[in-house]
Design a protein around this motif. Sequence first.
Motif, PDB file in Angstrom:
ATOM      1  N   ASN A  64     -26.238-109.710   4.403  1.00  0.00           N
ATOM      2  CA  ASN A  64     -27.078-109.638   3.220  1.00  0.00           C
ATOM      3  C   ASN A  64     -27.432-108.182   2.897  1.00  0.00           C
ATOM      4  OD1 ASN A  64     -28.650-110.430   1.068  1.00  0.00           O
ATOM      5  ND2 ASN A  64     -29.939-111.804   2.261  1.00  0.00           N
ATOM      6  N   ILE A  65     -27.857-107.966   1.683  1.00  0.00           N
ATOM      7  CA  ILE A  65     -28.235-106.623   1.228  1.00  0.00           C
ATOM      8  C   ILE A  65     -29.737-106.405   1.356  1.00  0.00           C
ATOM      9  CG2 ILE A  65     -26.242-106.299  -0.267  1.00  0.00           C
ATOM     10  CD1 ILE A  65     -28.012-107.191  -2.630  1.00  0.00           C
ATOM     11  N   ASP A  66     -30.355-107.085   2.312  1.00  0.00           N
ATOM     12  CA  ASP A  66     -31.800-106.971   2.489  1.00  0.00           C
ATOM     13  C   ASP A  66     -32.218-105.734   3.278  1.00  0.00           C
ATOM     14  OD1 ASP A  66     -30.611-108.106   4.734  1.00  0.00           O
ATOM     15  OD2 ASP A  66     -32.340-109.345   5.230  1.00  0.00           O
ATOM     16  N   LEU A  67     -31.267-104.993   3.796  1.00  0.00           N
ATOM     17  CA  LEU A  67     -31.584-103.720   4.457  1.00  0.00           C
ATOM     18  C   LEU A  67     -31.667-102.622   3.409  1.00  0.00           C
ATOM     19  CD1 LEU A  67     -29.178-103.715   7.537  1.00  0.00           C
ATOM     20  CD2 LEU A  67     -31.608-104.296   7.496  1.00  0.00           C
ATOM     21  N   ARG A  81     -25.204-103.144  -5.544  1.00  0.00           N
ATOM     22  CA  ARG A  81     -25.246-103.987  -4.354  1.00  0.00           C
ATOM     23  C   ARG A  81     -25.318-105.469  -4.706  1.00  0.00           C
ATOM     24  NH1 ARG A  81     -29.699-101.922  -0.358  1.00  0.00           N
ATOM     25  NH2 ARG A  81     -28.421-102.975   1.187  1.00  0.00           N
ATOM     26  N   GLU A  82     -26.169-105.821  -5.663  1.00  0.00           N
ATOM     27  CA  GLU A  82     -26.311-107.221  -6.056  1.00  0.00           C
ATOM     28  C   GLU A  82     -25.001-107.753  -6.655  1.00  0.00           C
ATOM     29  OE1 GLU A  82     -28.507-104.832  -6.946  1.00  0.00           O
ATOM     30  OE2 GLU A  82     -30.300-105.415  -5.840  1.00  0.00           O
ATOM     31  N   SER A 103     -29.175-112.335   7.414  1.00  0.00           N
ATOM     32  CA  SER A 103     -30.267-111.491   6.931  1.00  0.00           C
ATOM     33  C   SER A 103     -31.099-111.014   8.114  1.00  0.00           C
ATOM     34  CB  SER A 103     -31.157-112.279   5.962  1.00  0.00           C
ATOM     35  OG  SER A 103     -30.411-112.715   4.852  1.00  0.00           O
ATOM     36  N   THR A 105     -33.611-107.669   9.913  1.00  0.00           N
ATOM     37  CA  THR A 105     -33.489-106.261  10.289  1.00  0.00           C
ATOM     38  C   THR A 105     -33.456-106.138  11.807  1.00  0.00           C
ATOM     39  OG1 THR A 105     -35.889-105.947  10.267  1.00  0.00           O
ATOM     40  CG2 THR A 105     -34.714-105.460   8.222  1.00  0.00           C
ATOM     41  N   ARG A 109     -31.639-109.313  12.992  1.00  0.00           N
ATOM     42  CA  ARG A 109     -30.354-109.450  12.288  1.00  0.00           C
ATOM     43  C   ARG A 109     -29.245-109.754  13.298  1.00  0.00           C
ATOM     44  NH1 ARG A 109     -29.467-107.515   7.087  1.00  0.00           N
ATOM     45  NH2 ARG A 109     -27.324-107.247   6.441  1.00  0.00           N
TER      46      ARG A 109
END
Length: 128
Positions: A64-67, A81-82, A103, A105, A109
């Motif tokens: 995921n791009i949650d970082l 990114r999205e 997802s 960190t 993760r």
Amino acid sequence: DEINMFHGQIALEKELLPQANEILICDTTFITVKIWSDEMFGKSPQEVLDALPKHPYDFYLLLNIDLPRQDDPLRDFPHMREHFMEVWHKELNALNANYMLISGTGQDRYENAVAAIDEFLKISEFPR
């Protein structure tokens, strides 16, 4: 370069598979070549398109791009990114790929990735 990366990925997998003890974990696959070729050149090499359905991977971990984004000279399009996350979902679904979005960190993760792999191995027909 993209077609060379495709051939390199296939060759490396072929070389490492006999040493993999049933499970080979790759940090990339050549679907990346398709995604980048489509974005950069408007199309993918036919050789890659032909190989995708013939070279399935058992399970994908889609990170995921949650970082927070970190500056990296090898990463292009920081503002997209999205967009690329949507492209990854679309491409994996088009292949009917088995995948899990990972997802979190740090250690969370990592543990989420390990749990996804453990669950996949538990429910699959993989030898243990």
